[in-house]
Design an enzyme around this catalytic site. Structure first.
Site, mmCIF file in Angstrom:
data_model
loop_
_atom_site.group_PDB
_atom_site.id
_atom_site.type_symbol
_atom_site.label_atom_id
_atom_site.label_comp_id
_atom_site.label_asym_id
_atom_site.label_seq_id
_atom_site.Cartn_x
_atom_site.Cartn_y
_atom_site.Cartn_z
ATOM 1 C CG HIS A 9 -11.500 23.589 29.405
ATOM 2 N ND1 HIS A 9 -10.653 22.498 29.512
ATOM 3 C CD2 HIS A 9 -10.741 24.676 29.684
ATOM 4 C CE1 HIS A 9 -9.446 22.907 29.841
ATOM 5 N NE2 HIS A 9 -9.451 24.214 29.947
HETATM 6 O O1 RIB Z 1 -11.180 23.597 34.031
HETATM 7 C C1 RIB Z 1 -11.910 24.239 33.019
HETATM 8 C C2 RIB Z 1 -13.225 24.734 33.542
HETATM 9 O O2 RIB Z 1 -12.996 25.693 34.563
HETATM 10 C C3 RIB Z 1 -14.062 25.460 32.483
HETATM 11 O O3 RIB Z 1 -15.419 25.281 32.751
HETATM 12 C C4 RIB Z 1 -13.674 26.902 32.671
HETATM 13 O O4 RIB Z 1 -14.742 27.796 32.306
HETATM 14 C C5 RIB Z 1 -13.474 26.961 34.152
HETATM 15 O O5 RIB Z 1 -14.729 27.178 34.745
#
Ligand code: RIB
Ligand code: CA
Length: 322
Positions: free
Chosen positions: A252
């Site tokens: 992500h």
């Molecule tokens: O949904 C993914 C996000 O949520 C990313 O930033 C991960 O680090 C969590 O914070």
């Protein structure tokens, strides 16, 4: 895997503040940023999120030390969301927040100023439109900064944020992605400020999966940052297997830094974006609307497609330099 040649620095340097909640994927994003000399990282600011604010601040300093970038100040920020009760994600990130990476008390301390003050003062002191803000956690610090100094919203060059979902549903509830769910009111403040945003939701990041070959290529880069990044990605892949039943974890937060470094790897579409802040069932849902009377007036660009090979090629090429 694309070669690194597409990612040779073009000589331009982006002034950047990174607001994060490390977090294993935040850690990979930080390693990518710290290894990229076409970024002038003005500050790393941290927020409570994946794990508590004390741990996210420590973890950012740990990653900074492994990357050899103690020249970059780390400032701690909000310890809780604007309204809702805190919700952490240590089931995805481990008790420390950095998976099974050995943690330690870093040599270089936190910088004294609060993250919100640093965001306001840095952006307002810079020429308009020259500072980019990368956000890879709950948007609490940015929301507080906008509340404190509304002019900030239109002085930023842009905000590049990981959050939300449209076609992919949720990853913390059936209808919400974690960063927005963790502080939906902050996300509402940010998006309703009409600051220029590029939003990488699950629709984008679920296209960027850490397959065994991609992780092996990162590990083969051989630097301390590459080794540490490969280790935390292995941890994420284990969680993906055990909790989600998948094989390769989505990367992500690295997508945020990759977008800033190599936007040609991403496809965006103008949209309207609203956040659910009232419903218990759908709290944190992002309503992404492409049907706009005037797309040119949109302040949010939604990322729809990602060249995943290109993103991993960039990560591998940059971490080999660190
Ligand atoms: O949904 C993914 C996000 O949520 C990313 O930033 C991960 O680090 C969590 O914070
Ligand atoms: Ca994060």
């Amino acid at each position: 895997m694309r070669s690194g040649s597409e990612f040779l620095d073009n000589g331009s340097v982006t002034k950047l503040i990174i607001d994060c909640d490390p977090g294993v994927d935040d850690a990979v994003a930080l390693f990518l940023a710290f290894a990229s000399r076409d970024l002038e990282i003005l500050a790393v600011t941290t927020v409570g999120g994946n794990v508590g604010a004390d741990l996210t601040a420590r973890n950012a300093r740990i990653i900074r030390q492994i990357a050899g970038r103690e020249d970059v100040p780390v400032h701690a920020g909000a310890t809780r969301p604007l309204v809702r009760e805190p919700v952490e994600a240590d089931h995805f990130h481990g008790e420390s927040g950095l998976g099974d990476l050995p943690v330690f008390e870093p040599d270089a301390p936190l910088a004294a100023a609060h993250a919100v003050d640093v965001i306001v003062e840095t952006v307002m002191a810079a020429a308009p439109g020259t500072v980019t803000l990368a956000v890879t956690g709950p948007m609490t610090n940015l929301a507080l900064a906008i509340i404190r100094e509304p002019a900030l919203a239109h002085r930023l060059a842009r905000v590049v944020v990981m959050g939300g979902a449209r076609t992919e549903g949720g990853n913390i509830t059936p209808s919400a992605e974690y960063n927005i769910y963790a502080d939906p009111h902050a996300a509402h403040v940010v998006f309703s400020s009409r600051c220029p945003c590029v939003v990488l939701g699950l629709d984008a990041t679920h296209q960027v999966r850490a397959t065994a070959g991609r992780v092996a290529a990162i590990r083969a880069a051989g630097t301390p940052a590459a080794q540490a990044a490969a280790g935390v990605i292995d941890f994420s892949n284990g969680i993906e297997r055990d909790l989600v039943g998948g094989r390769s974890a989505p990367m992500h937060d690295p997508c945020v830094i990759a977008y800033i470094l190599a936007p040609h790897l991403f496809t965006t579409r103008p949209c309207g974006l609203q956040v659910e802040t009232n419903s218990a069932l759908t709290l944190g849902h992002t309503a992404v609307e492409f049907r706009l009377a005037d797309p040119s007036a949109a302040t949010v660009q939604w990322v729809t497609e990602v060249d995943a090979d290109g993103v991993f090629g960039l990560i591998t090429e940059r971490l080999a330099r660190s």
